[in-house]
Design a protein around this motif. Structure first.
Motif, PDB file in Angstrom:
ATOM      1  N   PHE A 191     -14.817 112.702 115.935  1.00 44.38           N
ATOM      2  CA  PHE A 191     -14.634 111.381 116.600  1.00 44.38           C
ATOM      3  C   PHE A 191     -15.052 111.428 118.146  1.00 44.38           C
ATOM      4  O   PHE A 191     -15.034 112.564 118.767  1.00 44.38           O
ATOM      5  CB  PHE A 191     -13.021 111.116 116.600  1.00 44.38           C
ATOM      6  CG  PHE A 191     -12.545 110.465 115.392  1.00 44.38           C
ATOM      7  CD1 PHE A 191     -13.395 110.312 114.243  1.00 44.38           C
ATOM      8  CD2 PHE A 191     -11.362 110.143 115.245  1.00 44.38           C
ATOM      9  CE1 PHE A 191     -12.904 109.803 113.162  1.00 44.38           C
ATOM     10  CE2 PHE A 191     -10.523 109.763 114.087  1.00 44.38           C
ATOM     11  CZ  PHE A 191     -11.411 109.401 113.043  1.00 44.38           C
ATOM     12  N   SER A 192     -15.849 110.331 118.320  1.00 44.37           N
ATOM     13  CA  SER A 192     -16.175 110.403 119.811  1.00 44.37           C
ATOM     14  C   SER A 192     -14.800 110.045 120.664  1.00 44.37           C
ATOM     15  O   SER A 192     -13.935 109.702 119.911  1.00 44.37           O
ATOM     16  CB  SER A 192     -17.108 109.274 120.052  1.00 44.37           C
ATOM     17  OG  SER A 192     -16.227 107.708 119.824  1.00 44.37           O
ATOM     18  N   LEU A 193     -14.960 110.150 121.961  1.00 43.30           N
ATOM     19  CA  LEU A 193     -13.579 109.929 122.592  1.00 43.30           C
ATOM     20  C   LEU A 193     -13.237 108.629 122.565  1.00 43.30           C
ATOM     21  O   LEU A 193     -11.866 108.163 122.340  1.00 43.30           O
ATOM     22  CB  LEU A 193     -13.616 110.215 124.084  1.00 43.30           C
ATOM     23  CG  LEU A 193     -14.168 111.645 124.403  1.00 43.30           C
ATOM     24  CD1 LEU A 193     -14.159 111.769 126.124  1.00 43.30           C
ATOM     25  CD2 LEU A 193     -13.252 112.539 124.061  1.00 43.30           C
ATOM     26  N   GLN A 194     -14.211 107.720 122.337  1.00 41.74           N
ATOM     27  CA  GLN A 194     -13.718 106.316 122.192  1.00 41.74           C
ATOM     28  C   GLN A 194     -12.942 105.888 120.867  1.00 41.74           C
ATOM     29  O   GLN A 194     -11.907 105.120 120.801  1.00 41.74           O
ATOM     30  CB  GLN A 194     -14.958 105.176 122.303  1.00 41.74           C
ATOM     31  CG  GLN A 194     -14.437 103.995 122.695  1.00 41.74           C
ATOM     32  CD  GLN A 194     -15.928 102.916 123.158  1.00 41.74           C
ATOM     33  OE1 GLN A 194     -16.143 103.391 124.031  1.00 41.74           O
ATOM     34  NE2 GLN A 194     -16.216 101.907 122.669  1.00 41.74           N
ATOM     35  N   THR A 195     -13.562 106.481 119.819  1.00 41.12           N
ATOM     36  CA  THR A 195     -12.715 106.347 118.354  1.00 41.12           C
ATOM     37  C   THR A 195     -11.559 107.101 118.281  1.00 41.12           C
ATOM     38  O   THR A 195     -10.492 106.632 117.921  1.00 41.12           O
ATOM     39  CB  THR A 195     -13.715 107.048 117.327  1.00 41.12           C
ATOM     40  OG1 THR A 195     -15.020 106.339 117.240  1.00 41.12           O
ATOM     41  CG2 THR A 195     -13.180 106.883 115.946  1.00 41.12           C
TER      42      THR A 195
END
Length: 573
Positions: A98-102
């Protein structure tokens, strides 16, 4: 569904469970018939050899049934445990990507609950289904066939009880599903509060907020308890009602069976066998009802697991990533970025170039977007518009592994893993020699306090580096990045916990080893950035000035204010 894919390797185990269960139930269904024959033939006729032969056969069949059901338990447990392991692994691997946003969409506390408590719920119900939910339908159908075959006249007694039990199961299940969903959400909330209190224990004690936090925990705990009590009340009502129905059914069977025996229509052995079959039928219904109670909770947990497994990462590698061959130059071109749900961009039309052999410093007030800007380079987040280039290649067109391999990143909050110092430092380069490690420690001004440790670089670090000071953790994080020997160094306010003397010594040593690399430093203190080749001043997400220290001191109002405020603080100190 993704969550069912891990069951495919256990197809043979599941088949074995079904076949062994079928064999065990067939043997169990024969036992009441053999018992009836012992009574109606052996005892009535006084035939002792027949009694012994049939009794011996019953013992043999019971022993074989025990072996078969032991095999069922073995294969069911192995399947459930393996399934749980595979699901936890799938969750972990997916979350890692996951990206930090996800990642922030779900949150740490909820992800921990889903990876532990929710998986455990699904695993336990799978084990129960393989052991009980395969057994119950087979026993129900087999019991009905055997009972109706032996005494059709008495079958109407327990067949009348079946609709009552089915209706009870339906009502309980319908009410239980929303409660189990709510229970899992309240588990998330409880886990969040516990995690916050454990990680923030120093802050809580420093501000004397222990009583407030205790009340907050008690409220969440009581809410969880009340929902759990509602669920258990249903189960507490359900099983006594079922037992009452079963007992009255048995009374009716004995009553009408006695009448039929008195009339000479039925033999005593047949009544005994019929009672056994009716008990099997009703017990199988109880097992089914237990399953229908547990399945909604597992379904709630499974839905939460599937939600994470189905979450699409908003940062992914291109199908044909471009190779990046260069010296580590970084360019921002008209970059705008906003966090999801934010009213306005955090960064707006940012443009600058950081070149090899130069140090680029980023300074600005708190909340101006400094750390966010730095996190766009390794693609922790993707830009909204514009582009970030590394050696002329848009970072979105590169593979994330290749991009990040070019970088040594030191986060704003220094983080160390539990384990030895050697393991932590080799996180940056797993092939690093001990000489290279000591060299990095010397540069990071960390070798002195490490040599004081009896174990040296094999010194054990507690979780999160709890047995080290903030400055020590920062220096070790810097050493970890140095060991990697990257083309691009990213320092996110990595000198904030250092005293002025250590800061100056560290930067002097850093300049020697990073002279052929691109260095980008986010800092709060002017003393940290004043020797940089270029300083970028950020103000509310926009570039307010670019230049050297001397140029900005003479021309840039915002930089002048920063210098003046810090100079006043130093004089006051």
């Amino acid at each position: 569904m993704k969550v069912m894919k891990p069951l495919k390797p256990y197809g043979l185990h599941i088949t074995a469970v079904v076949l062994l269960t079928l064999g065990g139930i067939m043997l169990e269904l024969l036992l009441p018939t053999l018992m009836a024959n012992v009574v109606d033939i052996g005892i009535v006729n006084g035939d002792m050899p027949y009694i012994l032969r049939t009794g011996g056969l019953m013992l043999l069949l019971a022993f074989i049934a025990i072996i078969l059901m032991t095999g069922v338990s073995f294969f069911a447990s192995k399947t459930a445990q393996g399934f749980g392991r595979d699901i936890r692994r799938s969750l972990f691997v997916n979350v890692e990507s996951f990206s930090l946003q996800t990642f922030e969409k779900v949150g740490t506390a909820s992800l921990i609950t889903r990876s532990t408590n929710d998986v455990k719920q699904v695993q336990d119900v799978l084990n129960m289904m393989l052991r009980m939910m395969t057994r119950a339908p087979l026993m129900l159908v087999g019991g009905i066939i055997m009972a109706v075959t032996r005494e059709p006249g008495l079958s109407s007694v327990f067949l009348g009880a079946l609709p009552l039990l089915a209706l009870l199961i339906f009502i309980i299940s319908r009410k239980a599903i929303p409660l189990f969903v709510s229970l899992q959400k309240k588990t998330d909330r409880l886990n969040l509060i516990v995690r916050e209190n454990l990680t923030g224990v120093r802050v809580i004690r420093a501000f004397n907020r222990a009583i407030r936090e205790r009340k907050r925990f008690d409220a969440a705990n009581m809410d969880f308890r009340n929902t759990g009590i509602q669920v258990n009340k249903m189960m507490a009502v359900m099983f006594p009602v079922m037992m009452i129905v079963m007992n009255f059914t048995n009374i009716a069977i004995v009553w009408f069976g006695a009448v039929r025996i008195d009339q000479g229509i039925m033999q005593v052995g047949n009544l005994m066998a019929f009672l056994q079959y009716s008990m099997m039928i009703l017990m199988s219904l109880i097992m089914l009802s237990f399953g229908f109670i547990m399945i909604p909770r597992a379904k709630a947990s499974m839905d939460r697991i599937i939600e994470v497994l189905n979450m699409e990462n908003d940062i992914f590698d291109p199908e044909q990533p471009k190779a990046c061959q260069g010296e580590g130059n970084v360019e921002f071109k008209e970059v705008t970025f906003r966090y999801e749900g934010a009213e306005k961009p955090v960064l707006h039309r940012i443009s600058f170039t950081a070149k090899k052999g130069e140090t680029t410093a980023i300074i600005g007030s708190t909340g101006s977007g400094k750390s966010t800007l730095l996190q766009l380079i390794p693609r922790f987040y993707d830009v909204g518009s514009g582009a970030v280039y590394v050696d002329g290649v848009d970072v979105r067109e590169m593979s994330q592994q290749e991009l990040r391999a070019k970088m040594g990143y030191v986060p704003q909050k220094a983080f160390l893993f539990s384990g030895t110092l050697l393991e932590n430092l080799r996180y940056g380069n797993k092939t690093a020699t001990e000489n290279e490690i000591w060299e990095a420690l010397d540069i990071a001004q960390a070798s002195e306090f490490i040599r004081e440790k009896e174990e040296g670089i094999r010194f054990m670090i507690e979780q999160g580096g709890a047995n080290l000071s903030g400055g020590q953790k920062q220096r070790l994080s810097i050493a970890r990045a140095l060991i990697r020997k990257p083309e691009i160094y990213l320092f996110d306010d990595s000198f904030s916990a250092l005293d002025t003397k250590t800061d100056a010594a560290l930067r002097a040593e850093l300049n020697k080893v990073t002279k052929d690399a691109t260095v980008i430093v986010v800092a709060q203190r002017v003393s940290t950035v004043m020797d940089a080749d270029q300083i970028i001043v950020l103000e509310e997400g926009e570039v307010a000035g670019i230049g050297t220290h001397q140029e900005l001191v003479g021309q840039n109002r915002i930089y002048q204010e920063i210098v003046a405020s810090q100079h006043a603080e130093e004089e006051g100190a």
